[in-house]
Design a protein around this motif. Structure first.
Motif, PDB file in Angstrom:
ATOM      1  N   PRO A  49       0.799  -1.228   0.000  1.00 33.28           N
ATOM      2  CA  PRO A  49       0.000   0.000   0.000  1.00 33.28           C
ATOM      3  C   PRO A  49       0.834   1.281   0.000  1.00 33.28           C
ATOM      4  O   PRO A  49       0.422   2.300  -0.553  1.00 33.28           O
ATOM      5  CB  PRO A  49      -0.834  -0.116   1.282  1.00 33.28           C
ATOM      6  N   PHE A  50       2.021   1.228   0.594  1.00 29.13           N
ATOM      7  CA  PHE A  50       2.885   2.416   0.584  1.00 29.13           C
ATOM      8  C   PHE A  50       3.136   2.892  -0.835  1.00 29.13           C
ATOM      9  O   PHE A  50       3.089   4.096  -1.132  1.00 29.13           O
ATOM     10  CB  PHE A  50       4.231   2.104   1.271  1.00 29.13           C
ATOM     11  N   TRP A  51       3.433   1.965  -1.758  1.00 28.47           N
ATOM     12  CA  TRP A  51       3.744   2.345  -3.137  1.00 28.47           C
ATOM     13  C   TRP A  51       2.519   2.898  -3.848  1.00 28.47           C
ATOM     14  O   TRP A  51       2.621   3.810  -4.670  1.00 28.47           O
ATOM     15  CB  TRP A  51       4.324   1.162  -3.901  1.00 28.47           C
ATOM     16  N   LEU A  52       1.355   2.355  -3.544  1.00 28.15           N
ATOM     17  CA  LEU A  52       0.127   2.862  -4.155  1.00 28.15           C
ATOM     18  C   LEU A  52      -0.184   4.278  -3.664  1.00 28.15           C
ATOM     19  O   LEU A  52      -0.562   5.152  -4.449  1.00 28.15           O
ATOM     20  CB  LEU A  52      -1.037   1.909  -3.871  1.00 28.15           C
ATOM     21  N   TRP A  53      -0.005   4.516  -2.354  1.00 25.95           N
ATOM     22  CA  TRP A  53      -0.221   5.856  -1.810  1.00 25.95           C
ATOM     23  C   TRP A  53       0.823   6.833  -2.345  1.00 25.95           C
ATOM     24  O   TRP A  53       0.508   8.002  -2.621  1.00 25.95           O
ATOM     25  CB  TRP A  53      -0.211   5.839  -0.286  1.00 25.95           C
ATOM     26  N   LEU A  54       2.057   6.377  -2.490  1.00 23.03           N
ATOM     27  CA  LEU A  54       3.104   7.230  -3.050  1.00 23.03           C
ATOM     28  C   LEU A  54       2.778   7.608  -4.493  1.00 23.03           C
ATOM     29  O   LEU A  54       2.919   8.764  -4.904  1.00 23.03           O
ATOM     30  CB  LEU A  54       4.466   6.530  -2.986  1.00 23.03           C
TER      31      LEU A  54
ATOM     32  N   LEU B 218      -0.210   7.776  -5.875  1.00 23.20           N
ATOM     33  CA  LEU B 218      -1.302   8.753  -5.822  1.00 23.20           C
ATOM     34  C   LEU B 218      -0.782  10.121  -5.392  1.00 23.20           C
ATOM     35  O   LEU B 218      -1.166  11.148  -5.956  1.00 23.20           O
ATOM     36  CB  LEU B 218      -2.393   8.265  -4.864  1.00 23.20           C
ATOM     37  N   GLY B 219       0.113  10.139  -4.410  1.00 28.97           N
ATOM     38  CA  GLY B 219       0.693  11.401  -3.942  1.00 28.97           C
ATOM     39  C   GLY B 219       1.490  12.114  -5.019  1.00 28.97           C
ATOM     40  O   GLY B 219       1.411  13.345  -5.151  1.00 28.97           O
TER      41      GLY B 219
END
Length: 144
Positions: free
Chosen positions: A116-121, A123-124
């Motif tokens: 999930p960190f990579w997905l949020w990154l 999106l960010g």
């Protein structure tokens, strides 16, 4: 007659690689169309709805012109149109190749999804690019 819906029966008959190969064909057809029908000339393609409603650039503004520049082997022009699109092309190509590979050779063990960190990154980065490209000091990120 069974209770199985028609779409379900069709999906079971199709090869698992049908979806990625069709998407690839649509992508190639789109790139060919953008190569021959120049997006720089007004009237060939519709205006971006976000740009039309707000007067600001969305993260995708300039992507068609960037693809047009790439198909004409103009990397500098492509980067001037939408640097984010060009930066994400290797990621998209890798993900697509992996999808095609796994559709022909299904993995024998569980394939982990992206953390999930990579997905949020991801999106960010898109949201930050969206905001920054519309600020006066970052006009170099605006298409064109």
């Amino acid at each position: 007659m069974t209770d199985t819906p028609l779409l379900s029966r069709i999906q079971r008959r199709l090869h698992p690689a049908t979806a990625p190969l069709l998407l690839g064909a649509v992508g190639i057809a789109g790139a060919i169309m953008v190569h021959f029908i120049d997006p720089h000339e007004p009237g060939h393609y519709p205006t971006c709805p976000w740009l039309m409603m707000t007067g600001t650039f969305c993260p995708g503004c300039g992507s068609m012109r960037a693809i047009n520049a790439l198909t004409n082997l103009d990397l500098t022009g492509a980067l001037r149109m939408n640097v984010l699109t060009i930066a994400l092309l290797p990621v998209m190509a890798y993900s697509y190749a992996k999808w095609v590979y796994y559709s022909f050779r299904p993995p024998t063990e569980h394939v982990r999804a992206a953390h999930p960190f990579w997905l949020w990154l991801f999106l960010g980065v898109i949201l930050a690019f969206w905001v920054v490209r519309n600020l006066p000091f970052a006009s170099v990120l605006a298409p064109g």
